[in-house]
Design an enzyme around this catalytic site. Structure first.
Site, short mmCIF file in Angstrom:
data_model
loop_
_atom_site.label_atom_id
_atom_site.label_comp_id
_atom_site.label_asym_id
_atom_site.label_seq_id
_atom_site.Cartn_x
_atom_site.Cartn_y
_atom_site.Cartn_z
N ALA A 198 22.26 -43.00 8.13
CA ALA A 198 22.94 -41.87 7.55
C ALA A 198 22.94 -41.00 8.60
O ALA A 198 23.00 -41.13 9.85
CB ALA A 198 22.90 -41.49 6.25
N SER A 199 22.81 -39.64 8.22
CA SER A 199 23.04 -38.49 8.96
C SER A 199 21.77 -38.56 9.99
O SER A 199 21.80 -37.58 10.89
CB SER A 199 22.98 -36.99 8.26
N VAL A 200 20.84 -39.29 9.88
CA VAL A 200 19.75 -39.27 11.04
C VAL A 200 20.37 -39.96 12.23
O VAL A 200 20.02 -39.59 13.36
CB VAL A 200 18.51 -40.44 10.49
#
Length: 386
Positions: A117-119
């Site tokens: 995801a946003s990592v």
């Protein structure tokens, strides 16, 4: 030093006011690590050495039991998690819990690949910085130089503002037509924004977290490099660092080895919820990776093996305040006090990486369930190492 049945030790620093540190080797595998102290001469007056003596840990010095206790909700036949704690590049804890695939009963391991995801955003930012080092683009470039189909409202938006969530661009997720049902890709995010001749604020004047910005950054990487975003990541980052199992996943083009599937609990039962309509957008969250591969990524953030020191410094430098007064933002990284971190939340996955660069400690928690968000859990794990 052993003397008969007694172990004689010396402090690293024998000055009176120095903090006492004791070096000793761990025992054989499976044995408890114990520390005992006694005076060589019980009759001697060494009071100044002992009056303030205290130990932060006595007995088993391993972190694993404490981490196991913190991760107890992830054990058993439930969606799992993988945890990595690094100090000076060496794993203090490398553990996995629960299942990567409930239906096939596949356990999570250190090589299980979770959707970050946003990592993923830190990899998108690193791609832009690599192209800046190559001279292919500049951070002050207007975005419309690379994506001229954007409306006039985006005329003053720069690449730097996309990196720092200060562009003011409309969130593409908020303008998806109700009649559009297929999964979106980065190019679809651009097409949605082409019809939005407005911004939330004057570009550069405020902060608003923006998946739109990172989808556009992926497209800029493609246009500046002449390669697909997934190919650029593979050739310029993943292969360079030996992250052989990490992939920006494209259905029908690439595969995810050792794949974790995402789950959500409803009415006490776990159901697979692995993909959403936006899961195929790569720039803002489409990378799959494992704790073993992310250890290699973490190591590269300490030296120049991938990015030059000046680029790393720019990525980690606070560029803007966020909507949380305790958090600032760099390029794909949140900054809170001494930590650099980023979380990732998407359907079926919750992840976080928390780095303490000055102490060279990193905690990574990857999970394949819809909740809870593991940032606070990672901080609790970090306390065991600090």
């Amino acid at each position: 030093m052993q003397a008969g049945e007694r172990l004689l030790v010396d402090w690293r620093d024998d000055s009176i006011d120095a903090e006492a540190w004791l070096d000793f080797s761990p025992p054989a595998s499976g044995a408890a690590m114990a520390l005992r102290m006694s005076k060589v001469d019980p009759e001697a007056d060494f009071s100044y050495d002992y009056e303030d003596l205290a130990f932060t840990r006595v007995g088993d010095c391993s972190m694993k039991p404490q981490v196991d206790a913190l991760m107890r909700d992830y054990t058993g036949d439930v969606p799992g998690a993988s945890v990595l704690v690094l100090r000076d590049g060496e794993p203090l804890v490398r553990a996995s819990y629960g299942l990567a695939d409930l239906e096939a009963h596949v356990p999570a391991t250190a090589t299980t690949n979770y959707r970050l995801a946003s990592v993923s955003k830190q990899f998108t930012a690193a791609s832009i910085l690599l192209l800046a080092e190559d001279g292919r683009l500049e951070l002050e470039d207007r975005v419309r130089k690379w994506l001229p189909s954007l409306p006039k409202a985006a005329e003053r938006v720069t690449i730097r503002q996309l990196l720092t969530h200060t562009s003011g661009l409309v969130d593409y997720e908020d303008v998806i037509p109700e009649t559009f049902k297929p999964q979106l890709h980065d190019a679809d995010a651009l097409r949605l924004l082409e019809s939005q001749d407005r911004t939330y604020f004057v570009p550069g004047s405020a902060y608003r977290y923006s998946n739109s910005g990172y989808a556009l950054l992926a497209l800029i990487v493609e246009r500046a490099s002449g390669k697909t975003f997934a190919t650029f990541l593979r050739e310029r980052i993943f292969q360079q660092l030996g992250m052989t199992n990490t992939v920006a996943f494209e259905e029908g083009i690439s595969t995810v080895s050792n794949r974790a599937f995402g789950y959500t609990q409803e009415q006490g039962r776990w159901g697979r919820t692995d993909q959403s309509q936006t899961s195929a957008v790569l720039g803002d969250g489409g990378i799959y990776s494992s704790i073993d591969d992310l250890a290699k990524w973490d190591a590269a953030l300490y030296d120049g093996r991938l990015l030059r020191p000046a680029s790393l410094q720019a990525a980690f430098k606070p560029a803007t305040r966020t909507d949380d007064p305790e958090v600032e933002y760099g390029f794909g990284w949140r900054i809170t006090g001494e930590t650099l971190w980023h979380s990732g939340e998407t359907m079926g996955f919750r992840n976080v990486i928390v780095r303490y660069p000055k102490r060279k400690i990193t905690v990574i928690v990857l999970t394949n369930r819809n909740e809870p968000e593991p940032y606070k859990l990672a901080l609790e794990i970090a306390k065991q190492a600090l």
